[in-house]
Scaffold this motif. Sequence first.
Motif, PDB file in Angstrom:
ATOM      1  N   MET A  66      -7.994   1.554  -8.374  1.00  0.00           N
ATOM      2  CA  MET A  66      -8.218   0.134  -8.642  1.00  0.00           C
ATOM      3  C   MET A  66      -7.126  -0.733  -8.015  1.00  0.00           C
ATOM      4  SD  MET A  66     -10.185  -2.094  -9.809  1.00  0.00           S
ATOM      5  CE  MET A  66     -11.366  -1.088 -10.702  1.00  0.00           C
ATOM      6  N   GLU A  67      -5.883  -0.288  -8.115  1.00  0.00           N
ATOM      7  CA  GLU A  67      -4.784  -1.047  -7.496  1.00  0.00           C
ATOM      8  C   GLU A  67      -4.975  -1.154  -5.988  1.00  0.00           C
ATOM      9  OE1 GLU A  67      -0.528  -1.260  -8.949  1.00  0.00           O
ATOM     10  OE2 GLU A  67      -1.086   0.770  -9.570  1.00  0.00           O
ATOM     11  N   LEU A  68      -5.351  -0.041  -5.364  1.00  0.00           N
ATOM     12  CA  LEU A  68      -5.533  -0.048  -3.911  1.00  0.00           C
ATOM     13  C   LEU A  68      -6.724  -0.902  -3.509  1.00  0.00           C
ATOM     14  CD1 LEU A  68      -4.802   3.701  -3.074  1.00  0.00           C
ATOM     15  CD2 LEU A  68      -3.288   1.732  -2.758  1.00  0.00           C
ATOM     16  N   ARG A  69      -7.805  -0.868  -4.305  1.00  0.00           N
ATOM     17  CA  ARG A  69      -8.978  -1.708  -4.005  1.00  0.00           C
ATOM     18  C   ARG A  69      -8.609  -3.184  -4.049  1.00  0.00           C
ATOM     19  NH1 ARG A  69     -14.060  -0.800  -7.508  1.00  0.00           N
ATOM     20  NH2 ARG A  69     -14.912  -2.227  -5.959  1.00  0.00           N
ATOM     21  N   LYS A  70      -7.859  -3.563  -5.064  1.00  0.00           N
ATOM     22  CA  LYS A  70      -7.439  -4.967  -5.184  1.00  0.00           C
ATOM     23  C   LYS A  70      -6.564  -5.363  -4.002  1.00  0.00           C
ATOM     24  CE  LYS A  70      -7.495  -5.379 -10.244  1.00  0.00           C
ATOM     25  NZ  LYS A  70      -6.657  -5.588 -11.448  1.00  0.00           N
ATOM     26  N   LEU A  71      -5.628  -4.477  -3.643  1.00  0.00           N
ATOM     27  CA  LEU A  71      -4.709  -4.780  -2.544  1.00  0.00           C
ATOM     28  C   LEU A  71      -5.454  -4.960  -1.230  1.00  0.00           C
ATOM     29  CD1 LEU A  71      -1.876  -5.112  -1.406  1.00  0.00           C
ATOM     30  CD2 LEU A  71      -1.694  -2.622  -1.276  1.00  0.00           C
ATOM     31  N   CYS A  72      -6.531  -4.170  -1.002  1.00  0.00           N
ATOM     32  CA  CYS A  72      -7.315  -4.327   0.227  1.00  0.00           C
ATOM     33  C   CYS A  72      -7.953  -5.707   0.318  1.00  0.00           C
ATOM     34  CB  CYS A  72      -8.403  -3.247   0.297  1.00  0.00           C
ATOM     35  SG  CYS A  72      -7.755  -1.606   0.664  1.00  0.00           S
ATOM     36  N   CYS A  73      -8.202  -6.324  -0.822  1.00  0.00           N
ATOM     37  CA  CYS A  73      -8.769  -7.684  -0.812  1.00  0.00           C
ATOM     38  C   CYS A  73      -7.707  -8.716  -0.435  1.00  0.00           C
ATOM     39  CB  CYS A  73      -9.338  -8.031  -2.198  1.00  0.00           C
ATOM     40  SG  CYS A  73     -10.784  -7.089  -2.656  1.00  0.00           S
ATOM     41  N   HIS A  74      -6.578  -8.647  -1.145  1.00  0.00           N
ATOM     42  CA  HIS A  74      -5.529  -9.636  -0.901  1.00  0.00           C
ATOM     43  C   HIS A  74      -4.254  -9.172  -1.600  1.00  0.00           C
ATOM     44  CE1 HIS A  74      -3.496 -13.476  -0.388  1.00  0.00           C
ATOM     45  NE2 HIS A  74      -4.539 -13.935   0.292  1.00  0.00           N
ATOM     46  N   ALA A  75      -3.121  -9.383  -0.989  1.00  0.00           N
ATOM     47  CA  ALA A  75      -1.844  -8.971  -1.595  1.00  0.00           C
ATOM     48  C   ALA A  75      -1.612  -9.692  -2.921  1.00  0.00           C
ATOM     49  CB  ALA A  75      -0.693  -9.252  -0.621  1.00  0.00           C
ATOM     50  N   TYR A  76      -2.112 -10.932  -3.049  1.00  0.00           N
ATOM     51  CA  TYR A  76      -1.911 -11.704  -4.276  1.00  0.00           C
ATOM     52  C   TYR A  76      -2.671 -11.125  -5.471  1.00  0.00           C
ATOM     53  CZ  TYR A  76       0.263 -15.538  -1.607  1.00  0.00           C
ATOM     54  OH  TYR A  76       1.090 -16.294  -0.819  1.00  0.00           O
ATOM     55  N   MET A  77      -3.568 -10.172  -5.222  1.00  0.00           N
ATOM     56  CA  MET A  77      -4.315  -9.562  -6.320  1.00  0.00           C
ATOM     57  C   MET A  77      -3.410  -8.688  -7.189  1.00  0.00           C
ATOM     58  SD  MET A  77      -7.653 -10.269  -6.324  1.00  0.00           S
ATOM     59  CE  MET A  77      -8.606  -8.845  -6.835  1.00  0.00           C
ATOM     60  N   LEU A  78      -2.281  -8.246  -6.643  1.00  0.00           N
ATOM     61  CA  LEU A  78      -1.331  -7.446  -7.423  1.00  0.00           C
ATOM     62  C   LEU A  78      -0.448  -8.372  -8.253  1.00  0.00           C
ATOM     63  CD1 LEU A  78      -0.155  -4.771  -4.820  1.00  0.00           C
ATOM     64  CD2 LEU A  78      -2.040  -4.628  -6.456  1.00  0.00           C
ATOM     65  N   GLU A  79      -0.112  -7.917  -9.432  1.00  0.00           N
ATOM     66  CA  GLU A  79       0.673  -8.749 -10.345  1.00  0.00           C
ATOM     67  C   GLU A  79       2.073  -8.983  -9.788  1.00  0.00           C
ATOM     68  OE1 GLU A  79       1.843  -8.781 -15.100  1.00  0.00           O
ATOM     69  OE2 GLU A  79       0.479  -7.263 -14.297  1.00  0.00           O
ATOM     70  N   TYR A  93       0.851  -1.201   0.000  1.00  0.00           N
ATOM     71  CA  TYR A  93       0.000   0.000   0.000  1.00  0.00           C
ATOM     72  C   TYR A  93       0.885   1.248   0.000  1.00  0.00           C
ATOM     73  CZ  TYR A  93      -4.602   2.185   0.888  1.00  0.00           C
ATOM     74  OH  TYR A  93      -5.769   2.881   0.773  1.00  0.00           O
ATOM     75  N   LYS A  94       1.907   1.250   0.876  1.00  0.00           N
ATOM     76  CA  LYS A  94       2.852   2.374   0.926  1.00  0.00           C
ATOM     77  C   LYS A  94       3.570   2.520  -0.414  1.00  0.00           C
ATOM     78  CE  LYS A  94       3.981   1.889   5.872  1.00  0.00           C
ATOM     79  NZ  LYS A  94       5.054   1.497   6.814  1.00  0.00           N
ATOM     80  N   ALA A  95       3.953   1.381  -0.994  1.00  0.00           N
ATOM     81  CA  ALA A  95       4.707   1.411  -2.259  1.00  0.00           C
ATOM     82  C   ALA A  95       3.858   2.024  -3.384  1.00  0.00           C
ATOM     83  CB  ALA A  95       5.129  -0.009  -2.645  1.00  0.00           C
ATOM     84  N   ILE A  96       2.571   1.695  -3.425  1.00  0.00           N
ATOM     85  CA  ILE A  96       1.697   2.238  -4.472  1.00  0.00           C
ATOM     86  C   ILE A  96       1.558   3.745  -4.307  1.00  0.00           C
ATOM     87  CG2 ILE A  96      -0.686   2.289  -5.344  1.00  0.00           C
ATOM     88  CD1 ILE A  96      -0.824  -0.735  -4.663  1.00  0.00           C
ATOM     89  N   LEU A  97       1.341   4.208  -3.069  1.00  0.00           N
ATOM     90  CA  LEU A  97       1.206   5.637  -2.825  1.00  0.00           C
ATOM     91  C   LEU A  97       2.509   6.373  -3.134  1.00  0.00           C
ATOM     92  CD1 LEU A  97      -0.866   5.711   0.501  1.00  0.00           C
ATOM     93  CD2 LEU A  97      -1.682   6.088  -1.828  1.00  0.00           C
TER      94      LEU A  97
END
Length: 822
Positions: free
Chosen positions: A569-582, A543-547
């Motif tokens: 969208m990236e932050l929404r996916k990350l709130c679900c699960h870290a694996y949602m990020l590529e 989350y910190k890295a995206i911001l």
Amino acid sequence: MSSLVERLRVRSENKPRYNIDDSDDDLFVPLATSKRKQEEKPPEKIVRDDAKEDACQLCGEKNDNLISCGTCTYVFHRKCLVPPLKITPDDKWSCPECVSPLTEVEKILDCEMRPVVKDGIDSSQPGSKQAYVKQYLVKWKGLSYLHCTWVTENEFLKASKAHPRLKTRLNNFHRQMDSMDKSDDDWVAIRPEWTTVDRIIASRKAGDEREYLVKWKELPYDECTWEVESDISAFQSQIERFNMIQSRRHKKPPIKSKNGNRDTLSYEQSPEFLSGGSLHPYQLEGLKFLRYSWLKDNRVILADEMGLGKTIQSIAFLASLFEENVTPHLVVAPLSTLRNWEREFATWAPQMNVVMYFGTAQAREAIRKYEFYFPKEKSHKFKKKKTVQGSSQKKQSRIKFDVLLTSYEMINMDSAVLKPIRWECLIVDEGHRLKNKDSKLFSQLRDYSTNHRVLLTGTPLQNNLDELFMLMHFLDDKSVIWSIEHLKQEFTDINQDNQIEKLHDMLMPHLLRRFKKDVIKDLPPKKELILRVELSSKQKEYYKAILTRNYQILARRGGAQISLINVVMELRKLCCHAYMLEGVEPVKEPANADEGLRQLLETSGKMHLLDKMMVKLKEQGHRVLIYSQFQHMLDLLEDYLSYKKWSYERIDGKIGGAERQIRIDRFNAKNSTRFCFLLSTRAGGLGINLATADTVIIYDSDWNPHADLQAMARAHRLGQTSKVMIYRLITRGTIEERMMQLTKKKMILEHLVVGRLKAQGVNQEELDDIIRYGSKELFADENDEAGKARQIHYDDAAIDRLLDRDQIDDEETLDDEEESDF
């Protein structure tokens, strides 16, 4: 004696050769050539030394029903052949020994070791020697699943010498089977539905028997097959239904006009023409409302809250019109709900001929050919010159169906076919899809010839008042009162009390809306709880890295909106699960299920809490619906359930209509072992009944809160017998929490017009605010005592309190809008 190969070569050389440009005249053979061919003797048959004299080569029985091979001396019973022949072939027919029938294989379904006949003795008989060989279950081209047969591997290998592709097909089949899980309890090579007659759509005479064109359950129209009556004798009721529909060829005129007797409105109890049970009192009121509106030429919106049975009320209305010989009707609905509509029609009004129109081009062509119109009657009278209008009227009088069910997509694709029909009543399910006057669906449907129109929607207003005006304009686009321009001028400031009252007066004759809390007193209560969850350490890191990575975009305050949306969208996916990020999910497979489960849980705060809840819900015998916006998140939840070895179902946008209904039925079945149902909010939130579940978990919330309300209504609806708990998971101090706060602010004006809100879409400034929310705390020192105090932890006692259904009482049973923390 010449060999078979030589004879086949001679036969092929004697065949006439045609060019693409050959005309029919080229087919006439000169007289001399014709005489010479007549003088030629027919080729001699190959003499088979093992041919059984006047007996079937396969079963050895003698009778008069034998057919002869045109190439050799073998004779057979039609029923003994693989595949069996339906009709007696001509003299040129060649037996399987001369020409392999395996070239007619459509698909291979299964493979297993099976007993075979050995030394002339059936090995399945007691006392016989058991001989097992590998056999393949084969479906043949042009034949239904009723006629599938087992073929030995040796036969395939023998035929593959002349047809090498057969061996390739075998190899492909084995690769496919290796990737499938045949240990699944529900796996079957041939589903029972595929051999169950759904509808009979045509008939013809075939020798001494009659053949019927059969549509099979759960199979599309392009897989219809002709079957002799003896093969489908178990489905006599479908044959009788087909004959009954055929007898309606000459339609009776309507028995009363719209201005006729009003007795039809006095439904004090459920009408006799409905066979599915008794309507609830409020549903009878809905039927009266629809009937009265039809008599008054008043086009309407049935806007009952989700779960009150708008489908059944609509079917009752159409069935009442059918009793007066008023047809045909068109029902347009989301593709995912068409099968539910068909099922409800079969339950409540089986006397009506209801046809579902969707599928491939070939399937739709078959429907138009056999289901749309009765065949033209042959007339020997002197033919008058037809006019276009007269021809159209005659075609209208030959319409075969009473109700046509179709999807939005078909309206856009096949309007050229559907628009010329004069429809008595048009019903549009999920009518809020017509809120955009620039959409193709709106423009196409608006031009349909309809005597009456009804819209069904549980959310007549989702975003703003203009949408409601658009629905009213669709219903009556010729009326000046409901023109968009007039409405906008009339209601310039809807916040004024006198304008609200005036709008209510205008809407009242056109809109009926009831709420569950008002009309179903015995519906079990429900309670929604919002559970705030902490980010896991890995989620915080990303989350910190995206911001940080997007600092330049965020610092500009007013950067391109598309860039902000991508960050959201990236932050929404990350709130679900870290694996949602590529690139975050480990490429290497976990060593075992325990290791895989541990990795899944420790990288997501929501998944960690979900696991604690699911274990206890399973122990307590509850059944759960889990909703997510993202297919990837559903994949991760599927992995979680697999690691736990819990049985489940799944529906998302990729699952077709027939398969959706199969999965819903499996979950709803009596004594079903399915513990959990995974659903995407949009695909699994429309028009389906999952009232056998008593727990709903909204894993991640939709931008549009009404989509989540639709999802909740799948469980809290008619038929629910248990208290319903709804848990909405929100990651604390993140974009999700800010989204929830903004949505809550936008729903302050609920019940303003018809029980929904007047709001606008998310603007650029709000996007910027959403992204920044919580960042100060996130970047603060993790050892800060104040930060630690704000963190939320769920121990076993807290989970028990959350799952305690005794906390629900009747006083807490509020409607969706009032109850939600939104």
